[in-house]
Design a protein around this motif. Structure first.
Motif: not given
Length: 216
Positions: A111-117, A121-123
């Motif tokens: 449930d953790v998106s690697e984009f955040d840590p 930026t997700a596009q």
């Protein structure tokens, strides 16, 4: 070089090496590899990023690439997601975010998106549900066309057809060649070593009746 100038291991030696040492040694043998982030998304909308060094060209017509997933004896979020949705993106890593890209190899919960840590930026594109990495300068979306489980070690080869391609302006030359060096693309060796490149030159199409000729 003479044989005495080489350090040598036989099959038994390799089998008996300490696990981490063997992983570092064998992963270094294939030399410089491409560094790419594979972007996927799960059914609940959580994005996933995983750095891989196994993306290879399979063919240009149709445009196909493949990459290798490690055995799914433990959770493999990338493999689960692309199997469920049928989509993934490939995002070439460049000099501006290679350290953040490496961070995606950490084992975060589903449930953790690697984009955040990783601070990336997700596009999203209307052509593909999986996320691109906005910081990437060469990226493409793939639709899964085949998965092959390799009996020899349980890894899974994922084959994708490129259905959308995005390349930063000014780096595709007249004959279609992409100057990835101009994009600041990095290479990876082993499991954790990142490198800039220096092009030696482009050569003409090899023919048996003439020597190679520089074309750049």
């Amino acid at each position: 070089m003479k044989l005495e100038n080489f350090r040598q291991w036989n099959a038994a030696d390799l089998d008996n090496l300490e696990q981490r040492y063997r992983a570092n040694l064998v992963n270094s043998l294939s030399g410089f590899k491409s560094a790419n982030l594979i972007g996927t998304i799960d059914s609940s909308g959580t994005s996933n990023l995983a750095i891989v060094s196994s993306v290879v060209h399979l063919g240009a017509n149709p445009p196909l690439i493949a990459f290798i997933n490690r055995p799914d004896t433990v959770e493999r979020h990338t493999l689960d997601n692309l199997t469920a949705t049928g989509w993934f993106t490939v995002n070439q890593v460049n000099v501006d975010y290679w350290q953040q890209a490496h961070q995606t190899s950490a084992r975060y919960p589903q449930d953790v998106s690697e984009f955040d840590p990783a601070g990336l930026t997700a596009q999203f594109s209307g052509s593909c549900p999986a996320p691109y990495v906005a910081e990437s300068r060469l990226r493409f979306a793939c639709q899964v066309v085949e998965q092959q489980r390799l009996a020899v070690n349980g890894t899974v080869m994922v084959i994708g057809r490129i259905v959308e391609l995005q390349v930063a302006n000014g780096v595709v030359v007249e004959d279609g060649y992409v100057d990835i060096e101009a994009l600041g693309t990095v290479a990876v060796s082993g499991l954790d070593s990142y490198h800039r490149t220096e092009r030696l030159g482009r050569l003409s199409y090899a023919k048996p009746d003439r020597p190679p000729r520089r074309i750049d």
